[in-house]
Structure formats: C-alpha cells, structure tokens
Design a protein around this motif. Structure first.
Motif, PDB file in Angstrom:
ATOM      1  N   THR A  24     -11.185  -9.919  53.667  1.00  0.00           N
ATOM      2  CA  THR A  24      -9.646 -10.163  53.413  1.00  0.00           C
ATOM      3  C   THR A  24      -9.128  -9.135  52.387  1.00  0.00           C
ATOM      4  OG1 THR A  24     -10.917 -11.378  51.035  1.00  0.00           O
ATOM      5  CG2 THR A  24     -10.377 -12.252  52.802  1.00  0.00           C
ATOM      6  N   ARG A 305      -5.497  -2.013  51.840  1.00  0.00           N
ATOM      7  CA  ARG A 305      -5.039  -2.387  52.620  1.00  0.00           C
ATOM      8  C   ARG A 305      -5.359  -2.140  54.212  1.00  0.00           C
ATOM      9  NH1 ARG A 305      -1.809  -6.642  49.479  1.00  0.00           N
ATOM     10  NH2 ARG A 305      -2.361  -6.202  46.948  1.00  0.00           N
ATOM     11  N   GLU A 325      -2.673 -11.185  50.342  1.00  0.00           N
ATOM     12  CA  GLU A 325      -4.053 -10.952  49.791  1.00  0.00           C
ATOM     13  C   GLU A 325      -4.799 -12.844  50.187  1.00  0.00           C
ATOM     14  OE1 GLU A 325      -4.528  -9.752  46.228  1.00  0.00           O
ATOM     15  OE2 GLU A 325      -3.416  -8.758  46.416  1.00  0.00           O
ATOM     16  N   GLY A 326      -6.360 -12.197  50.838  1.00  0.00           N
ATOM     17  CA  GLY A 326      -7.032 -13.099  51.169  1.00  0.00           C
ATOM     18  C   GLY A 326      -6.972 -14.639  51.997  1.00  0.00           C
TER      19      GLY A 326
END
Length: 337
Positions: A24, A305, A325-326
């Motif tokens: 993630t 990221r 995110e996640g």
C-alpha cells in the motif's frame, strides 16, 4: 478444535502470502522527489533530505520501509553546496556510480547542480567523492538534473532560470561530454505557457524533468505549477524522433496535464516523479510524491508513492488517477504477473 486450528493456520498463511504479493502507499512516511536506479537485482532509491545525500538498497521498492539505508554524502560547511540539497539521483554510468543533486550556500539564487563519484561496484560501499559542479557555459540557477542516454549519446535535462531572477523555471537540455561535464550550450525545451502550468502564480514553474522511453520513442515527463500549490501536476513533452534532441522544434508539449490532484482519493499535488520497471522488465511503474491533504505545499508531509501504468495505442503513457493511501496494490512483478 483441530478444524479451528487448521482454519487459523490457513488464514495466517493467506495473510502472509498477501503481504508478500501486495503493498500500500505511501512507501515511507515522508520523502519528496523520489528516484530509483535498478542494477544487478537491487533498487537504489533516494529522495530529498535537505542536508545530505542518502540511498536505500532493496530487492523491491514495496519493501522500502525496511530497506538498508546509508548517508553517502554530507557536505562540509561553508561551501557553495553546503545547504538545501534537493532532488538527488543515482546512476551507474561508464562503469562507475554517480550521484547528482542541487545545492546552494544558504541562498536559493545560488542553486547549482553537483555530482559525486564512486568507483565501487556497490554504491553502499566504497568512497563517494565530490567530482564538481555540472554547468553549461551560462551557469545559471539549476535544479532537478536527470541524465539519460539516447542513441549512444548522454544528455542532462534540468529546471533552470533564463537569467538571474526567480520569475520562471524552464526545462533545459544539454549534451554531456562525460558523466560530470556538459558539452556546449543549453537549449530550452519548455517554459510554462498553459494555465495549468501557472495556476495564477507570480512565479511559474516547469521542473523535475524525467526522460521516459518506450518502443524507441523519447519523452520527458515534468512537473508544472508550484509545489506550494495543490495544482502541482505532471506534463509531457514528446520528441519527434527526427534529428537531434537538442533541437527544440523537434519537441511537442501535450496541452493538458497527464497526472494531477484527485480530491476524491485524497491525493494532492502529485509530482516530481521518476520511473522504473519491475524486476522482470515487463511492467512500467511511476514513482512520485504527493500530499495526503490540501494546502500542505512543499513541506515534509510529501510522501513517496508508486503505481503501475500502461500505454495507449499512440504511445502515450497512461497513468490513470493517483491511488488513495491504503489501497491494496499488487507488487511489481517478479515473473510478469
């Protein structure tokens, strides 16, 4: 009881397998201007720390948080390159490692590009020494240097000023005589012209250029608008493939941003990217920084990221939307899957 234990073991094994095949974002809590270089089964990653040049070594960028980490260079005080070390990159060129970064003496107008050299096969070992300033004859303000090879020649692209005032950042290109020396004058390839590159700012910005090649075609992806705004986004320049990359008329700018803020996903000001391929060389990935909330600007909240991207029929990179995110994503493929 035995069935319950078997089920728990199966669930645990499934969870472990998921951890081995997924990841993630973000990759680290913070880290602007992320860059990686792949060699001999390892990714060597770096990002802006401000006061030093640091690298991480890992088999997969999905494991960056647990990667081996080392500060390879901390400049001495009182030099033109002692402070504000920005956007480092690490490259293996002509049998040696080189690390490029922008720095100044404490005043932004002094920013120039510098390069370190290390003859060790492993950049985590050996000695890094200052090779010197990398500048064309104009020797103007310069940041965000990126090197690439095209048809046997080595080039540097960077963000710089035309003169000595902080009014406009342009994208420049120059041919390299060797990994530490620019040969000849710089040529401007891009200047902020579209509204999305300006966003109503007094100082307008094109920066963070990154060369991208696909099926023999050369492109440059760059960041536009100020990093202090949520309008920070990625743009694209395409080389015609005819003549010399130093010919500015052979480049075309895409009229719209190709990667930008997604409010619904809570990803703001995505930019200053780089590219890498999966270990098997079958997947293309974009590595970039972004903020998790509006108004965070250029500070320490920017985090690295990554996500996979594809290509359109006419050879354009298709990045899609920045992933929230996640969200669970598949790791870069070891075997193309």
């Amino acid at each position: 009881m035995k069935k319950t234990l078997t089920l728990l073991l199966a669930l645990a094994a499934g969870s472990l397998h998921a951890q081995e095949t997924t990841f993630t974002n973000p990759l680290l809590p913070s880290g602007a201007d992320p860059f990686s270089f792949y060699k001999d089964g390892y990714y060597y990653y770096t990002h802006t720390t401000g006061g030093s040049v640091d690298i991480w070594k890992t088999r997969s960028l999905a494991d960056l948080s647990s990667a081996e980490h080392k500060t390879i260079y901390r400049p001495p005080a009182g030099t033109p390159f002692s402070k504000h070390l920005w956007a480092p990159e690490i490259h293996f060129l002509q049998g040696k490692w080189y690390a490029y970064f922008a720095a100044d003496s404490g005043k932004n107008e002094g920013h120039r590009m510098y390069v370190l050299e290390n003859p060790s096969p492993d950049p985590m070992a050996g000695e890094w020494t200052m090779k010197g300033r990398v500048a064309d004859p104009a020797d103007k303000w310069a940041i965000d240097g990126n090197l690439f090879e095209y048809k046997g020649a080595l080039y540097m692209i960077w963000s710089g000023w035309a003169g000595d005032k902080d009014e406009r950042q342009n994208i420049y290109i120059a041919r390299m005589k060797n990994p530490w020396t620019i040969e000849g004058k710089r040529v401007m390839l891009s200047t902020p012209e579209h509204e999305w590159e300006k966003s109503g700012q007094k100082v307008v910005v094109n920066e963070g250029p990154q060369a991208l090649m696909h099926d023999g075609k050369l492109m440059i992806v760059y960041s536009a608008s100020g990093c202090w705004t949520d309008h920070y986004a990625l743009g694209l320049l395409r080389f015609s493939g005819k003549g010399n990359p130093m010919d500015s008329t052979a480049w075309t700018k895409h009229p719209e941003p190709i990667f930008k803020t997604n409010i619904a996903h809570k990803v703001f000001a995505p930019g200053h990217n780089s590219f890498f391929q999966s270990p098997d060389g079958k997947e293309d990935w974009i590595l970039y920084h972004a903020n998790a909330a509006p108004g965070l600007g250029c500070g320490g909240k920017r985090s690295p990221r990554m996500q996979r991207f594809t290509w359109s029929a006419d050879g354009m990179p298709v990045f899609g939307e920045p992933v929230a995110e996640g969200v669970v994503l598949k790791r870069p493929g070891e075997n193309g899957n």
